[in-house]
Design a protein around this motif. Structure first.
Motif, PDB file in Angstrom:
ATOM      1  N   UNK A 179       0.828  -1.193   0.000  1.00 57.03           N
ATOM      2  CA  UNK A 179       0.000   0.000   0.000  1.00 57.03           C
ATOM      3  C   UNK A 179       0.861   1.241   0.000  1.00 57.03           C
ATOM      4  N   UNK A 180       0.262   2.373   0.334  1.00 56.17           N
ATOM      5  CA  UNK A 180       0.969   3.657   0.408  1.00 56.17           C
ATOM      6  C   UNK A 180       0.619   4.294   1.743  1.00 56.17           C
ATOM      7  N   UNK A 181       1.639   4.650   2.522  1.00 58.93           N
ATOM      8  CA  UNK A 181       1.417   5.230   3.841  1.00 58.93           C
ATOM      9  C   UNK A 181       0.833   6.642   3.730  1.00 58.93           C
ATOM     10  N   UNK A 182      -0.021   6.969   4.689  1.00 61.53           N
ATOM     11  CA  UNK A 182      -0.621   8.307   4.755  1.00 61.53           C
ATOM     12  C   UNK A 182      -1.133   8.538   6.169  1.00 61.53           C
ATOM     13  N   UNK A 183      -1.484   9.769   6.466  1.00 60.73           N
ATOM     14  CA  UNK A 183      -2.103  10.086   7.752  1.00 60.73           C
ATOM     15  C   UNK A 183      -3.518   9.526   7.739  1.00 60.73           C
ATOM     16  N   UNK A 184      -3.911   8.934   8.868  1.00 60.05           N
ATOM     17  CA  UNK A 184      -5.242   8.312   8.899  1.00 60.05           C
ATOM     18  C   UNK A 184      -6.364   9.333   8.805  1.00 60.05           C
ATOM     19  N   UNK A 185      -6.073  10.619   9.060  1.00 61.26           N
ATOM     20  CA  UNK A 185      -7.099  11.660   8.881  1.00 61.26           C
ATOM     21  C   UNK A 185      -7.313  11.972   7.405  1.00 61.26           C
ATOM     22  N   UNK A 186      -6.332  11.624   6.561  1.00 61.16           N
ATOM     23  CA  UNK A 186      -6.440  11.885   5.120  1.00 61.16           C
ATOM     24  C   UNK A 186      -6.099  10.607   4.346  1.00 61.16           C
ATOM     25  N   UNK A 187      -6.926   9.562   4.522  1.00 66.31           N
ATOM     26  CA  UNK A 187      -6.600   8.259   3.923  1.00 66.31           C
ATOM     27  C   UNK A 187      -6.586   8.289   2.407  1.00 66.31           C
ATOM     28  N   UNK A 189      -4.960  10.056   0.607  1.00 63.72           N
ATOM     29  CA  UNK A 189      -3.597  10.281   0.131  1.00 63.72           C
ATOM     30  C   UNK A 189      -2.765   8.991   0.096  1.00 63.72           C
ATOM     31  N   UNK A 190      -3.337   7.919   0.569  1.00 67.44           N
ATOM     32  CA  UNK A 190      -2.590   6.668   0.625  1.00 67.44           C
ATOM     33  C   UNK A 190      -3.398   5.495   0.115  1.00 67.44           C
ATOM     34  N   UNK A 191      -2.897   4.303   0.392  1.00 68.64           N
ATOM     35  CA  UNK A 191      -3.583   3.060   0.016  1.00 68.64           C
ATOM     36  C   UNK A 191      -3.374   2.051   1.140  1.00 68.64           C
ATOM     37  N   UNK A 192      -4.470   1.562   1.711  1.00 64.06           N
ATOM     38  CA  UNK A 192      -4.409   0.754   2.930  1.00 64.06           C
ATOM     39  C   UNK A 192      -4.057  -0.700   2.615  1.00 64.06           C
ATOM     40  N   UNK A 193      -2.859  -1.112   3.051  1.00 67.18           N
ATOM     41  CA  UNK A 193      -2.399  -2.476   2.768  1.00 67.18           C
ATOM     42  C   UNK A 193      -3.208  -3.518   3.534  1.00 67.18           C
ATOM     43  N   UNK A 231       0.705  -2.476   9.994  1.00 70.25           N
ATOM     44  CA  UNK A 231       0.476  -1.238  10.723  1.00 70.25           C
ATOM     45  C   UNK A 231       1.593  -0.889  11.666  1.00 70.25           C
ATOM     46  N   UNK A 232       1.871   0.446  11.785  1.00 65.58           N
ATOM     47  CA  UNK A 232       2.945   0.890  12.666  1.00 65.58           C
ATOM     48  C   UNK A 232       2.464   1.846  13.748  1.00 65.58           C
ATOM     49  N   UNK A 233       1.285   2.442  13.562  1.00 69.31           N
ATOM     50  CA  UNK A 233       0.777   3.388  14.561  1.00 69.31           C
ATOM     51  C   UNK A 233      -0.715   3.580  14.354  1.00 69.31           C
ATOM     52  N   UNK A 234      -1.380   4.091  15.393  1.00 67.62           N
ATOM     53  CA  UNK A 234      -2.825   4.257  15.334  1.00 67.62           C
ATOM     54  C   UNK A 234      -3.293   5.384  14.446  1.00 67.62           C
ATOM     55  N   UNK A 235      -2.364   6.202  13.937  1.00 66.43           N
ATOM     56  CA  UNK A 235      -2.768   7.316  13.069  1.00 66.43           C
ATOM     57  C   UNK A 235      -2.088   7.267  11.702  1.00 66.43           C
ATOM     58  N   UNK A 236      -1.666   6.065  11.284  1.00 66.80           N
ATOM     59  CA  UNK A 236      -0.970   5.903  10.012  1.00 66.80           C
ATOM     60  C   UNK A 236      -1.671   4.851   9.163  1.00 66.80           C
ATOM     61  N   UNK A 237      -1.984   5.208   7.941  1.00 67.04           N
ATOM     62  CA  UNK A 237      -2.486   4.213   6.990  1.00 67.04           C
ATOM     63  C   UNK A 237      -1.324   3.278   6.649  1.00 67.04           C
ATOM     64  N   UNK A 238      -1.484   1.979   6.868  1.00 69.38           N
ATOM     65  CA  UNK A 238      -0.345   1.061   6.684  1.00 69.38           C
ATOM     66  C   UNK A 238      -0.006   0.843   5.222  1.00 69.38           C
ATOM     67  N   UNK A 239       1.305   0.795   4.962  1.00 71.83           N
ATOM     68  CA  UNK A 239       1.755   0.547   3.596  1.00 71.83           C
ATOM     69  C   UNK A 239       2.176  -0.898   3.371  1.00 71.83           C
ATOM     70  N   UNK A 240       2.021  -1.749   4.408  1.00 71.22           N
ATOM     71  CA  UNK A 240       2.386  -3.160   4.254  1.00 71.22           C
ATOM     72  C   UNK A 240       1.551  -4.004   5.194  1.00 71.22           C
ATOM     73  N   UNK A 241       1.175  -5.175   4.724  1.00 67.18           N
ATOM     74  CA  UNK A 241       0.468  -6.157   5.555  1.00 67.18           C
ATOM     75  C   UNK A 241       0.898  -7.546   5.082  1.00 67.18           C
TER      76      UNK A 241
END
Length: 364
Positions: A179-187, A189-193, A231-241
């Motif tokens: 996926x692509x990491x992003x702030x969870x408030x602006x998902x 901007x990313x792609x959730x792995x 996932x790495x944090x509660x406010x980050x869209x994960x870029x890997x799973x």
């Protein structure tokens, strides 16, 4: 230094073997006792390799069979479940099921069968209950394969007194979703792995495992998720799973073929091999195996897990599992084994070893 009395009945001998503690990596005391007892028998040639002991007859028979079992156990309970106790026709304590009843049967047969119609190799090995790289049978297969050559092998792991042919292979892979990491408030901007990994789980849910018939036995395959991380944090869209997947495959497939099948199931995802171990065909079409089944007079089922019989298969030796004890009780705090199963196992293997091979030849 404790000694083993191989003239004792097999139940008493089992208790004696169990009472010599031999948690994995600490088998030396028991291996020493086994070696001393076997070296006292003039009809056997004994070889020591680390904490593995191999004893062989050399009668010049046209057929050689192998009986094998591991000396180690998992750790004791707290308080320790040793020494063993005899309660209501059962031996209770660590190792009674996994697998010192089988070891005692081997020792009794080695001591009392001096003129078998088959040559016999008895293998007692270390470190079965820990990582594969320490396994004593694996070490012998790599460094002394000559000691493991034969026409047929029996691994005396607990089978509740039945015969289990061969074993399934096992393979573990990590299936990666990106996926692509992003702030969870602006998902946006990313792609959730982790969301992307839903497709991996969907394919597993829809997967229909096959049942394969091998040498007359049915092996039920299985493909399952056994772990997931991302996932790495509660406010980050994960870029890997990553989804960890275990495939248990029938012994008509090699590890390479199994991996290719898994890659096809997860086409479009990155599939990373973790570890694999081939299964073992039971070889029930071979004369040595047929003679074993006929002598014991027991039904044969497929081994649905993986055992060390696979190590014999890699050496071209067909093998089955047969031994006293319910495998469901292995490693439990209340581990126990019916005394009668140990007695019956000794009697059954004695019938086989003392029965003439059905090859039409005369033996000296």
């Amino acid at each position: 230094m404790p000694d083993l009395d191989l003239t004792a009945d097999v139940v008493t001998l089992t208790a004696a073997v169990c009472d010599i503690e031999s948690v994995s990596h600490h088998e030396t005391e028991l291996a020493d006792a086994v070696e001393r007892a076997l070296r006292a028998l003039p009809h056997l040639t004994v070889v020591r390799d680390g904490d593995a002991v191999v004893a062989r007859t050399d009668l010049g028979r046209p057929e050689r069979v192998i009986l094998a079992g591991h000396l180690d156990t998992v750790p004791l309970t707290d308080p320790p479940n040793l020494p063993v106790r005899r309660e209501s026709g059962r031996l209770v304590g660590r190792g009674t099921t996994d697998m010192k009843g089988g070891v005692a049967v081997q020792l009794r047969l080695a001591a009392t069968i001096t003129e078998s119609t088959r040559d016999v190799t008895y293998v007692f090995y270390d470190a079965e209950e820990v990582e594969d790289r320490y396994n004593g049978l694996g070490r012998l297969a790599r460094t002394r394969p000559d000691l493991l050559q034969g026409d047929f092998a029996v691994l005396l792991e607990p089978t509740d007194g039945g015969i289990e042919g061969g074993c399934k292979g096992t393979l573990r892979v990590d299936v990666h979703a990106g996926g692509v990491a992003a702030h969870s408030a602006r998902p946006w901007n990313g792609s959730n792995a982790i969301h992307a990994a839903g497709e991996i789980l969907a394919r597993l849910s829809a997967y229909e495992p096959r049942t394969a018939e091998v040498d007359g036995l049915e092996y039920r395959e299985a493909l399952n998720a056994v772990g997931i991380s991302g996932g790495i944090a509660g406010n980050v869209i994960p870029d890997a799973c990553t989804v960890s997947v275990n495939y248990r495959f029938a012994p008509d497939r090699s590890g390479e073929q199994a991996l290719q099948h898994v890659r096809e199931v997860f086409h479009g995802f990155d599939v990373e091999l973790g570890d694999t171990a081939d299964g073992a065909r039971p070889g029930l079409d071979l004369p040595a195996a047929q003679a074993f089944v006929a002598a014991l007079g027991l039904p044969v089922t497929a081994k649905q897990g993986w055992t060390d019989v696979a190590r014999f298969s890699t050496l071209g030796v067909p093998a089955v599992n047969f031994g006293p004890g319910d495998p469901n009780l292995a490693h439990t705090d209340h581990e126990h084994c019916p005394e009668q199963q140990i007695i019956d196992a000794e009697a059954a293997l004695r019938r086989w070893l003392e029965d003439a091979p059905t090859d039409g030849e005369e033996h000296p």
